[in-house]
Design a protein around this motif. Sequence first.
Motif, PDB file in Angstrom:
ATOM      1  N   GLY A  82      -8.633   9.697   4.676  1.00  0.00           N
ATOM      2  CA  GLY A  82      -8.554   8.749   3.279  1.00  0.00           C
ATOM      3  C   GLY A  82      -9.384   7.787   2.756  1.00  0.00           C
ATOM      4  O   GLY A  82      -9.616   6.804   2.279  1.00  0.00           O
ATOM      5  N   HIS A 128      -0.628   1.192   0.303  1.00  0.00           N
ATOM      6  CA  HIS A 128       0.172   1.845   0.663  1.00  0.00           C
ATOM      7  C   HIS A 128       0.984   0.724   0.721  1.00  0.00           C
ATOM      8  O   HIS A 128       1.933   1.365   2.040  1.00  0.00           O
ATOM      9  N   LYS A 219       0.179   8.452   9.750  1.00  0.00           N
ATOM     10  CA  LYS A 219      -1.371   8.237   8.794  1.00  0.00           C
ATOM     11  C   LYS A 219      -0.859   7.486   7.991  1.00  0.00           C
ATOM     12  O   LYS A 219      -1.508   6.526   7.825  1.00  0.00           O
ATOM     13  N   GLU A 222      -1.957   4.024   9.880  1.00  0.00           N
ATOM     14  CA  GLU A 222      -3.244   3.943   9.740  1.00  0.00           C
ATOM     15  C   GLU A 222      -4.054   3.522   8.290  1.00  0.00           C
ATOM     16  O   GLU A 222      -4.218   2.617   8.438  1.00  0.00           O
ATOM     17  N   LYS A 223      -3.464   4.175   7.395  1.00  0.00           N
ATOM     18  CA  LYS A 223      -3.549   3.599   5.890  1.00  0.00           C
ATOM     19  C   LYS A 223      -3.156   2.363   5.471  1.00  0.00           C
ATOM     20  O   LYS A 223      -4.213   1.160   5.340  1.00  0.00           O
ATOM     21  N   LYS A 226      -5.420  -0.285   7.616  1.00  0.00           N
ATOM     22  CA  LYS A 226      -6.614  -0.510   6.998  1.00  0.00           C
ATOM     23  C   LYS A 226      -6.888  -1.100   6.309  1.00  0.00           C
ATOM     24  O   LYS A 226      -7.473  -2.190   6.170  1.00  0.00           O
ATOM     25  N   GLU A 227      -5.957  -1.220   5.457  1.00  0.00           N
ATOM     26  CA  GLU A 227      -5.747  -1.438   3.594  1.00  0.00           C
ATOM     27  C   GLU A 227      -5.685  -3.415   4.029  1.00  0.00           C
ATOM     28  O   GLU A 227      -5.550  -4.500   3.618  1.00  0.00           O
TER      29      GLU A 227
END
Length: 237
Positions: A82, A128, A219, A222-223, A226-227
């Motif tokens: 990413g 996201h 996935k 996790e994105k 993190k964001e």
Amino acid sequence: MNDKLKNSELKSILIIESNEDEVKRFVDVVQNNCDAKVTSFKSSVEAILWLQNNFADIIILEEGLQPMSVTQTIEYIQNELGKNAPIFISSTKKSAKNDEKLLQKPFTLEGLQKLCNKKIEVKQDALHFSLDYLTEISDGNTEFICGSIEIFKTSVSEQILLLEKALENQDHKKVGEIAHHIKPSFEMLLNDEAAGLCNQLIYKFNASEAPVQIKELRKIFEKIKKELETDFTLKKS
């Protein structure tokens, strides 16, 4: 030292280059003209392992990269990790003047200026997640929004582990139950892709497709996580 480059946004450079002399030349050019830190590796695998826990403003890949090719490495960096940093390909071949992605070797100050200009032009990918729904139902109550986000991060993380375990045990009924449980969490943050994957696992379970769907679900989670840890923290401050 070049003051214009010194004050640029370029602070961290990752270069994958098998020729030690070329690496040394590049490091010398950077150190003589800006404050960016250079990290170098000889193979794409070493670089990918480093990128899992580190950040680079610019990534330079040697043409003819091994053991993973340039194309494979770029796809892994962007899709699996990413990372959206600008990626350049270094080559000894003469490049067309309008080829923005090709970096000429031996490395020069002109090439470094090209990197700095590209860094300034970088555009961030869309997030996201969205907080619009949480903001609406809470009338903008920050405490409520923060609490909901913390529950999302801890609860969904645990549930995805259980989802993976249920699939491993071939407990297809349990997979559907867990997917049904976490679907509202993704809907809360307005991620239709993850909610759609949950629907597939609930209502249209397919044993051959489920492993890919669950991997993609993780996935996306996790994105989002993190964001939330970066973008939402900045918004709160």
